[in-house]
Design a protein around this motif. Sequence first.
Motif, short mmCIF file in Angstrom:
data_model
loop_
_atom_site.label_atom_id
_atom_site.label_comp_id
_atom_site.label_asym_id
_atom_site.label_seq_id
_atom_site.Cartn_x
_atom_site.Cartn_y
_atom_site.Cartn_z
N GLY A 344 0.70 -1.28 -0.10
CA GLY A 344 -0.12 -0.11 0.00
C GLY A 344 0.82 1.28 -0.04
O GLY A 344 0.27 2.25 -0.34
N ARG A 345 2.14 1.16 0.24
CA ARG A 345 2.89 2.47 0.24
C ARG A 345 3.10 2.59 -1.26
O ARG A 345 2.98 1.82 -2.07
CB ARG A 345 4.31 2.18 0.92
N ASP A 346 3.45 3.78 -1.84
CA ASP A 346 3.41 4.35 -2.94
C ASP A 346 4.88 4.13 -3.68
O ASP A 346 5.53 5.03 -4.15
CB ASP A 346 3.18 5.66 -3.04
N ALA A 347 5.22 2.91 -3.43
CA ALA A 347 6.33 2.55 -4.27
C ALA A 347 6.18 2.67 -5.75
O ALA A 347 5.36 2.22 -6.28
CB ALA A 347 6.89 1.11 -4.16
N MET A 348 7.32 3.54 -6.51
CA MET A 348 6.94 3.85 -7.87
C MET A 348 8.34 3.83 -8.72
O MET A 348 9.37 3.91 -8.14
CB MET A 348 6.31 5.26 -7.87
N VAL A 349 7.88 3.97 -9.91
CA VAL A 349 9.11 3.88 -10.89
C VAL A 349 8.70 5.36 -11.52
O VAL A 349 8.00 5.58 -11.89
CB VAL A 349 8.93 3.25 -12.31
N ALA A 350 9.55 6.30 -10.84
CA ALA A 350 9.46 7.63 -10.86
C ALA A 350 10.00 8.29 -12.28
O ALA A 350 11.28 8.03 -12.51
CB ALA A 350 10.14 8.60 -9.75
N VAL A 351 9.40 9.36 -13.01
CA VAL A 351 9.91 9.75 -14.29
C VAL A 351 10.05 11.25 -13.84
O VAL A 351 10.57 12.06 -14.70
CB VAL A 351 9.01 9.62 -15.44
N GLY A 352 9.36 11.81 -12.83
CA GLY A 352 9.39 13.17 -12.46
C GLY A 352 9.86 13.68 -11.14
O GLY A 352 9.44 12.87 -10.24
N MET A 353 10.31 15.00 -11.01
CA MET A 353 10.74 15.34 -9.69
C MET A 353 10.19 16.80 -9.66
O MET A 353 10.89 17.73 -10.31
CB MET A 353 12.11 15.22 -9.74
N ASN A 354 9.56 17.20 -8.73
CA ASN A 354 9.11 18.39 -8.46
C ASN A 354 8.72 19.34 -9.60
O ASN A 354 9.16 20.24 -9.95
CB ASN A 354 10.28 19.32 -7.84
N GLY A 355 7.71 18.43 -10.51
CA GLY A 355 7.18 19.32 -11.55
C GLY A 355 8.06 19.13 -12.91
O GLY A 355 7.56 19.62 -13.96
N ALA A 356 9.25 18.73 -12.64
CA ALA A 356 10.26 18.76 -13.84
C ALA A 356 10.50 17.22 -14.13
O ALA A 356 10.13 16.27 -13.37
CB ALA A 356 11.41 19.25 -13.75
N THR A 357 10.95 17.02 -15.50
CA THR A 357 11.35 15.64 -15.66
C THR A 357 12.56 15.24 -14.81
O THR A 357 13.30 16.28 -14.55
CB THR A 357 11.92 15.61 -17.29
N LEU A 358 12.85 13.93 -14.62
CA LEU A 358 13.69 13.68 -13.65
C LEU A 358 15.28 14.25 -14.30
O LEU A 358 15.52 14.07 -15.23
CB LEU A 358 13.74 11.98 -13.64
#
Length: 521
Positions: A344-358
């Motif tokens: 239930g934790r939001d483990a994710m494959v992230a592509v963005g950071m603070n509104g910008a692309t990673l």
Amino acid sequence: MTTTLSTEATTRQKVPRRFGALAGLAAGALAVGLGMFFAAITDVVSPIDAVGSEVIDRAPKWLKTYAIETFGTDDKLALRIGIITILGIAALALGVAAVRRWWIGVVGIAVFGVVGAAAAIHRPGEAGGSAVPSVLGAIVGAFVLYKLVQPRSIPYPGASQAPLGWDRRRFLLASGATVATATVAGAMGVQKEGQRVSDLREAAAVPLPVSEVDAGAEIPPDAELFDDTPFVTPNDEFYRIDTAFSFPRIEVDKWSFEITGMVDTPLTVTYADLLAMPQVERVITLTCVSNEVGGDLIGNAVWRGVLLSDLLNEAGVQPSAEQVFSTSVDGWTCGFPVAAAFDGRDAMVAVGMNGATLPLEHGYPARLVIPGLYGYVSATKWLAKIKLTSWDEQGYWVPRGWSRDAPIKTQSRVDVVRAVSGASGAAGEYVIAGVAWAQHRGVDKVEVSIDDEPWQEAKLGADVSDDAWRQWLFEWDATEGEHRIRVRATDKTGETQTEETARPDPNGATGYHRIKVTIDG
Ligand SMILES: Nc1nc2c(c(=O)[nH]1)N[C@H]1C(S)=C(S)[C@@H](COP(=O)(O)O)O[C@H]1N2
Ligand SMILES: [Mo]
């Protein structure tokens, strides 16, 4: 008169030693400069970067600890300077030796060429062609050194061309030309590499599509009680920790990652695939296990990406899987329990950071972000592979003395002690403020103690997410004298952080952050 000439021809003067040193430096610089140039034009890892990366991966634990303690996040720069210094000293020594025995210089440069080539081939994702820059650089460098230290014939106008010995002027000209060539080649290499990085930055600056984002909690203004430590850490101030000597140069069109191992259907996921999937946005505080009590290897960001559970459900995780083991493009690995992807934790494959692309430094095109776990077991940047496996496989840091399981420990930090009005240092009203974190359990309470007086509760910033830190603020009526300030946090399970001090290794530092202030009155 002819007799004099023939005598001189038999006792040929050698190159003086100090000029041998110059020849060695010039030839060494040429080898390195050409290596950088060839690497840049053929888009392979530069020899110095390859050696640096190998040193990082092979360094014993004590050396890594020393490097991080001494140089902090500048440890890569220190290593670069170290490698160049060693190369310089070696080149100097080889040049001196080559004056007496030219072959020592040639063999020496060849050895450095082989080391560079071997390091380059050994880097993940680099093919045999990566050896070429080191080999070419070394061949040219060795040849030039050989030529520079040879005594030369001096053509006498209208007379015989008997070898009279060393010609200082020609030597200096040839060495100068060598250094100039080395500089131009090196500069062109650096320029080309810089261009490549700025092209990547430009590609990475393309904004993410806005469709179908499940935005997490809003960040209310009262999440921020003081602004010295912003509630959301700006990307360019976010701490950076990784084993990458530079960072992998990834072209997003050629990039994908695979989901493999104990799954029903192995998947290959491209950037376009990721962007087409439902996205979430979550406020998650990332923490490095190496963070000392009171340290700054922590940052809070709004991460955007695809839930790991969505991806893993598509692949179908088999019941035998124990560990989510991931690998980066540059060969770094880590692993965490399968449960952390599904609880239930939001483990994710992230592509963005603070509104910008990673950003490139933070894992572009995609990275893992797992709330509640230290980065070294979970937060793979420049993702290449997710493998469902048993605990038999060990992540990068585990055989190096760090724990397999690494939930983030509850911690709190004092960031500011400031007079409400007037100059700090005088008695009167003060604010003491900082941050506290207990990711995935949530921060329930922060307390402050002055001079061993009873603990008093601090005011807390808005509770944005159990996965994010909270700011705290304490109003203090400061009296004259020296004061000791301590802070401690309690998580939402009711557990207060331990006072017992522990070093960062093997699974996170503990103890209270304490600071001293002197009020003059
Ligand atoms: N590819 C790669 N990913 C990595 C690491 C690394 O060395 N290589 N270090 C991890 C560690 S120890 C931490 S604390 C986090 C830091 O992420 P950041 O640099 O974006 O703050 O990244 C993790 N991901
Ligand atoms: Mo870390």
